[in-house]
Scaffold this motif. Structure first.
Motif, short mmCIF file in Angstrom:
data_model
loop_
_atom_site.label_atom_id
_atom_site.label_comp_id
_atom_site.label_asym_id
_atom_site.label_seq_id
_atom_site.Cartn_x
_atom_site.Cartn_y
_atom_site.Cartn_z
N GLU A 1 0.79 -1.23 0.00
CA GLU A 1 0.00 0.00 0.00
C GLU A 1 0.82 1.28 0.00
O GLU A 1 0.63 2.15 -0.84
CB GLU A 1 -0.95 0.02 1.20
N ALA A 2 1.71 1.44 0.98
CA ALA A 2 2.45 2.70 1.09
C ALA A 2 3.70 2.50 1.93
O ALA A 2 3.71 1.72 2.88
CB ALA A 2 1.58 3.79 1.72
N LYS B 1 0.68 1.19 -3.86
CA LYS B 1 -0.29 2.20 -4.28
C LYS B 1 0.22 3.63 -4.07
O LYS B 1 -0.03 4.51 -4.87
CB LYS B 1 -1.60 2.01 -3.51
N TYR B 2 0.91 3.86 -2.96
CA TYR B 2 1.33 5.22 -2.61
C TYR B 2 2.79 5.24 -2.18
O TYR B 2 3.31 4.26 -1.65
CB TYR B 2 0.48 5.78 -1.45
N LYS C 1 2.27 4.03 -7.39
CA LYS C 1 1.26 4.42 -8.38
C LYS C 1 0.84 5.87 -8.17
O LYS C 1 0.62 6.61 -9.13
CB LYS C 1 0.07 3.48 -8.30
N THR C 2 0.71 6.28 -6.91
CA THR C 2 0.45 7.68 -6.57
C THR C 2 1.57 8.13 -5.65
O THR C 2 1.68 7.64 -4.52
CB THR C 2 -0.90 7.84 -5.85
N PRO C 3 2.43 9.05 -6.08
CA PRO C 3 3.58 9.43 -5.25
C PRO C 3 3.18 10.01 -3.90
O PRO C 3 3.70 9.59 -2.86
CB PRO C 3 4.31 10.46 -6.10
N LEU C 4 2.26 10.98 -3.89
CA LEU C 4 1.87 11.66 -2.65
C LEU C 4 0.36 11.79 -2.58
O LEU C 4 -0.29 12.17 -3.56
CB LEU C 4 2.49 13.06 -2.58
#
Length: 472
Positions: A384-385, A422-423, A449-452
């Motif tokens: 996830e992150a 994901k992050y 996939k999403t930096p921030l």
């Protein structure tokens, strides 16, 4: 003459103004800003010493055949060791079935290589109930499998294995999930007589002595729980097939967990959860778990606020995190607060590891997290992150209350993440209390996939930090 008198006064006033301006301009500089404090904490946790007396459980009638119940033999060995002023209670090579083991002051329970301690599946063996805890709430419940209450100078050491024998027919079904053997219509921890009743007792401040569970209820025991103990060593052993949380020092001071292996994938099988505890050193350990690898706690809701013992001065280093919900986690039960946590020289890598560093709370828990330092951590694959901070954490409905959490001074340095899922960074603070003072220095995060994704946080301070090849 008047001007000559006034001049030094003006100079002095300007100096005072400048000094105060500098002092108040950025109060965050007053927080701990390096790992010197971590080294001091480690030095404070002294090496434990025990008399040379050795009490082999075989001499007290124990049999390592995997069938004979050795509860009485182990209890007698511990009692004899205590009466002699302390020493080593030795469990030799073999398979030794037993009920719960209760440690006493100045006793080192030592497992030889090849020793396997099997804990009985007979739940009545874990009675009478003892003062323990379930998910941040104190109660009278089944005894932990290895338990010490208000003892000093205790150790569990060696190269053997503790097998809780929890599985889809023993302990685990009580979580209420089909994947762990639960059958529809059976009782589970979520029934009104269990967790809902305990939660109500927590909120109403019912005395712990009146929170009686155990026989007839479905709340699983912890595996290793020193409760209100001082000078605790856990070294070298392996834990597997745990009913619930594996290593749970609660209200303890001066704890070292060294070279321990936790390999247990059951429900809520957190690896190590220091709670209301201070001066804790977790080093050289491997965590392969069904829940958080390490989760720092300080009580749930009203219990945490009433006990009001901050978990602090915790050093985690040279550890390997494999499967789990999080590598190093703070929360969610942190109502009394957590501060001064140091993580360094760790490796985290598994497609079944959800996050590397995580802070979770909500407005029922409240509490605070202050001064988390993470340095030189190598992260392979996670789901996830790399970093997740969530002040809206909820598994159940109705997780909103009146206690606004505070999170500040989160510093990450010299970190490599190969696949962040994901992050890269996922932060969800509160408008009333934004997350404060997060810094990333020499951090490289790949595969996000999403930096921030950041809400209600002060701007992150980036220094030489790259996410997906872009410098921030």
């Amino acid at each position: 003459m008047k001007n000559k008198t006034l001049f030094p006064i003006l100079i002095l006033s300007a100096f005072v103004f400048f000094f105060n301006s500098c002092k108040n301009k950025n109060p965050k500089t007053e927080v701990i800003n390096n790992f010197d404090k971590a080294d001091e904490i480690i030095e404070e946790i002294k090496e434990l010493k025990f008399p040379n007396n050795v009490f082999n459980i075989i001499d007290f009638g124990a049999k390592g055949d995997g069938k004979t119940n050795n509860s009485t033999a182990i209890k007698k060995a511990i009692e004899s060791c205590t009466q002699a002023g302390g020493g080593k209670v030795l469990i030799p090579n073999g398979q030794f079935l037993t009920g719960p083991i209760h440690l006493k002051s100045n006793v080192n329970l030592h497992l030889e290589e090849g020793a396997i301690v099997l804990f009985t599946t007979d739940k009545k063996a874990y009675l009478p109930v003892v003062h323990t805890s379930f998910e941040g709430t104190e109660l009278m419940n089944y005894s932990p499998l290895i338990y010490a209450y208000k003892q000093k100078n205790i150790a569990v050491t060696g190269k053997g294995t503790f097998d809780g024998q929890a599985n889809n027919t023993n302990w685990w079904p009580w979580v209420g999930k089909n994947t762990y053997g639960y059958e529809e219509g059976s009782l589970s921890q979520h029934d009104s007589i269990n967790l809902p009743r305990l939660r109500m007792m927590n909120e109403k401040g019912i005395p712990v002595s009146e929170r009686v569970f155990g026989d007839g209820y479905q709340l699983r025991p912890n595996f290793f729980e020193p409760f209100e103990c001082e000078n605790v060593l856990l070294q070298g052993v392996t834990f597997t097939n745990a009913p619930f949380w594996v290593i749970h020092p609660i209200k303890c001071n001066y704890v070292r967990v060294d070279s321990v292996i936790v390999n247990s994938h059951g429900p809520n099988n957190d690896g190590c959860d220091p709670e209301y505890s201070k001066n804790v050193h977790i080093t050289n350990c491997t965590f392969n778990t069904g829940d958080d690898c390490i989760a720092i706690k300080s009580g749930r809701n009203n219990d945490g606020r009433s006990v009001n013992i901050v978990s602090e001065n915790i050093v985690i280093e040279n550890c390997h995190m494999i499967d789990g919900h999080g590598g190093v986690v703070i929360g969610s039960e942190i109502s009394a607060g957590v501060k001064n946590v140091f993580v360094r020289n760790c490796k985290m890598d598994s497609p079944n590891l959800d996050r590397a560093i995580r802070i979770k709370t909500n407005t029922l828990r409240g509490g605070f997290v202050e001064n988390l330092y993470v340095k030189n951590v190598q992260v392979g694959q996670i789901k996830e992150a790399f970093l997740r901070i969530n002040t809206y954490y909820a598994i159940y409905a109705n997780q909103e209350g009146d206690f606004i959490p505070s999170i500040k001074n989160i510093h990450l340095e010299d970190i490599q993440v190969e696949n962040s899922g994901k992050y890269g960074i996922l932060i969800k603070g509160r408008e009333q209390s934004p997350v404060e003072n997060v810094t990333l220095t020499n951090v490289t995060i790949k595969g996000a996939k999403t930096p921030l994704s950041i809400e209600n946080s002060e701007p992150i301070t980036f220094k030489n930090t790259f996410i997906n090849g872009k410098q921030y």
